[in-house]
Design an enzyme around this catalytic site. Structure first.
Site, PDB file in Angstrom:
ATOM      1  N   MET A 174       0.850  -1.188   0.000  1.00  0.00           N
ATOM      2  CA  MET A 174       0.000   0.000   0.000  1.00  0.00           C
ATOM      3  C   MET A 174       0.891   1.246   0.000  1.00  0.00           C
ATOM      4  O   MET A 174       0.463   2.331   0.394  1.00  0.00           O
ATOM      5  CB  MET A 174      -0.943  -0.013   1.206  1.00  0.00           C
ATOM      6  N   GLY A 175       2.144   1.086  -0.437  1.00  0.00           N
ATOM      7  CA  GLY A 175       3.040   2.228  -0.550  1.00  0.00           C
ATOM      8  C   GLY A 175       3.680   2.604   0.769  1.00  0.00           C
ATOM      9  O   GLY A 175       3.726   1.808   1.703  1.00  0.00           O
ATOM     10  N   HIS A 214       9.279   1.075   2.894  1.00  0.00           N
ATOM     11  CA  HIS A 214      10.428   1.115   3.807  1.00  0.00           C
ATOM     12  C   HIS A 214      11.303  -0.090   3.525  1.00  0.00           C
ATOM     13  O   HIS A 214      11.009  -0.898   2.622  1.00  0.00           O
ATOM     14  CB  HIS A 214       9.961   1.175   5.266  1.00  0.00           C
ATOM     15  N   GLU A 215      12.339  -0.248   4.323  1.00  0.00           N
ATOM     16  CA  GLU A 215      13.307  -1.323   4.084  1.00  0.00           C
ATOM     17  C   GLU A 215      12.629  -2.716   4.086  1.00  0.00           C
ATOM     18  O   GLU A 215      13.076  -3.617   3.373  1.00  0.00           O
ATOM     19  CB  GLU A 215      14.420  -1.221   5.147  1.00  0.00           C
ATOM     20  N   GLY A 216      11.565  -2.875   4.854  1.00  0.00           N
ATOM     21  CA  GLY A 216      10.857  -4.158   4.861  1.00  0.00           C
ATOM     22  C   GLY A 216      10.339  -4.494   3.461  1.00  0.00           C
ATOM     23  O   GLY A 216      10.501  -5.620   2.977  1.00  0.00           O
ATOM     24  N   HIS A 217       9.716  -3.492   2.797  1.00  0.00           N
ATOM     25  CA  HIS A 217       9.220  -3.735   1.434  1.00  0.00           C
ATOM     26  C   HIS A 217      10.386  -4.014   0.484  1.00  0.00           C
ATOM     27  O   HIS A 217      10.305  -4.887  -0.373  1.00  0.00           O
ATOM     28  CB  HIS A 217       8.465  -2.506   0.912  1.00  0.00           C
ATOM     29  N   GLN A 276     -10.143  -2.484   2.964  1.00  0.00           N
ATOM     30  CA  GLN A 276      -9.566  -3.196   4.103  1.00  0.00           C
ATOM     31  C   GLN A 276      -9.358  -2.290   5.314  1.00  0.00           C
ATOM     32  O   GLN A 276      -8.797  -2.721   6.311  1.00  0.00           O
ATOM     33  CB  GLN A 276      -8.277  -3.901   3.704  1.00  0.00           C
ATOM     34  N   GLN A 293      -2.251 -12.223   8.001  1.00  0.00           N
ATOM     35  CA  GLN A 293      -2.509 -11.900   6.590  1.00  0.00           C
ATOM     36  C   GLN A 293      -1.855 -12.931   5.669  1.00  0.00           C
ATOM     37  O   GLN A 293      -2.465 -13.397   4.699  1.00  0.00           O
ATOM     38  CB  GLN A 293      -1.966 -10.499   6.284  1.00  0.00           C
TER      39      GLN A 293
HETATM   40  O1  PAF Z   1       0.060  -5.643   3.677  1.00  0.00           O
HETATM   41  C1  PAF Z   1      -0.408  -4.748   2.942  1.00  0.00           C
HETATM   42  O2  PAF Z   1       0.228  -3.722   2.686  1.00  0.00           O
HETATM   43  C2  PAF Z   1      -1.800  -4.916   2.355  1.00  0.00           C
HETATM   44  O3  PAF Z   1      -2.622  -5.589   3.229  1.00  0.00           O
HETATM   45  C3  PAF Z   1      -1.788  -5.602   0.974  1.00  0.00           C
HETATM   46  C4  PAF Z   1      -1.297  -7.028   1.079  1.00  0.00           C
HETATM   47  C5  PAF Z   1      -0.932  -4.819   0.007  1.00  0.00           C
HETATM   48  C6  PAF Z   1      -3.209  -5.657   0.406  1.00  0.00           C
HETATM   49  O4  PAF Z   1      -3.753  -4.382   0.246  1.00  0.00           O
END
Ligand code: PAF
Length: 286
Positions: A32-33, A36-39, A63, A155
């Site tokens: 979802m933008g 950070h380093e985790g992504h 969500q 998740q």
């Molecule tokens: O973890 C997230 O950032 C969100 O839940 C995801 C998996 C991108 C779905 O919108």
């Protein structure tokens, strides 16, 4: 250099079709933008698994269970695209809302079992909204592999179950939580913490790791968790939504540590809700 941004499903499909003609394997990292380093660690893991990596950026209204939380969610698309270029992602798919939820959209993907309890008990509709958008992103990208952080452990389980149940031909891989130097799990929501809250926040992983250690050395589950909840509140959190020991493979509740487990927490610090989880290894015989 920034990664190219794709906004429409037609353009995304044409891009992926070109890659397929070259025989490329494709990975997707849904986000979802506010990267950070985790992504970025997920993108690196994706590059080790596939030839082409799509990062998706969609702040999914379905969500969020609070309009204020949705409005306050950080939106930093230009910075996100700039961060992805050097890491080696190939495309940032940042669709307009109508590419995801067209006029009259009426479908919900709902996963029972693993989505119940924990965050599912406190965030009404969250996992339905998340599973719906992730199913769409899997189908839109047609990726072979998808990478998710273990920080959102429930998740990850919901997504795995959903892909398996719907026969979506994609491998869902969980990657370790990336932490700040003081142990706080990286999260796009951490930017909302005040300086004082940020100091308190680092106590959460400390308490989690210490509690996991106690459980592994044989301390009884219920009283140990009660003490840990007290420690989280004493550290300065205003509410502990849950602190639970669950089976690592199916998230079923455990009151004895008789198999590989996970200790999961959600707690409020001021107006910010933090979640985290750690592995709990089997009881050590002394
Ligand atoms: O973890 C997230 O950032 C969100 O839940 C995801 C998996 C991108 C779905 O919108």
């Amino acid at each position: 250099m920034s990664v190219p941004i794709v906004r429409t499903l037609a353009e995304l499909r044409a891009t992926v079709a070109g890659w397929r003609r070259e025989g490329a394997k494709v990975a997707v990292v849904p986000t979802m933008g506010a990267l950070h380093e985790g992504h970025l660690s997920l993108v690196r893991a994706a590059l080790a698994k596939a030839d082409r990596v799509i990062v998706t950026l969609f702040v999914n209204p379905k969500q969020f269970n609070s309009a204020a939380d949705l409005a306050a969610y950080p939106r930093t698309e230009r910075e996100d695209a700039a961060k992805l270029g050097p890491v080696g992602a190939h495309v940032l798919y940042a669709p307009n809302a109508e590419e995801i939820y067209s006029e009259g959209f009426a479908t919900t993907v709902s996963v029972s079992g693993v989505s119940e309890g924990l965050c599912g008990a406190f965030r009404q509709g969250h996992f339905d909204g998340m599973a719906t958008v992730v199913a769409k992103l899997f189908l839109q990208t047609g990726a072979d592999v998808a990478l998710f952080g273990e920080k959102d452990y429930q998740q990850l389980h919901v997504v795995k179950r959903m892909a398996r149940d719907l026969d979506i031909p994609i491998e869902v891989i969980g990657c370790p939580t990336v932490r700040e130097a003081d142990g706080l799990a990286m999260s796009s929501r951490n930017v909302r913490l005040s300086e004082a809250e940020r100091v308190v926040a680092s106590k959460l992983p400390q308490i989690l790791f210490a509690t996991a250690e106690r459980l592994s050395s044989g301390d009884p589950v219920a009283p140990t968790l009660e003490e840990a909840k007290g420690a989280i509140l004493a550290a300065g959190f205003r509410e502990v939504e849950y602190l639970e020991l669950r089976g690592a493979d199916d998230l079923s509740p455990l009151n004895r540590l008789d198999r590989p487990a996970r200790l999961l927490v959600a707690a409020w610090l001021g107006d910010t809700r933090l979640i985290d989880n750690v592995e709990v290894s089997a009881v050590r015989s002394s």
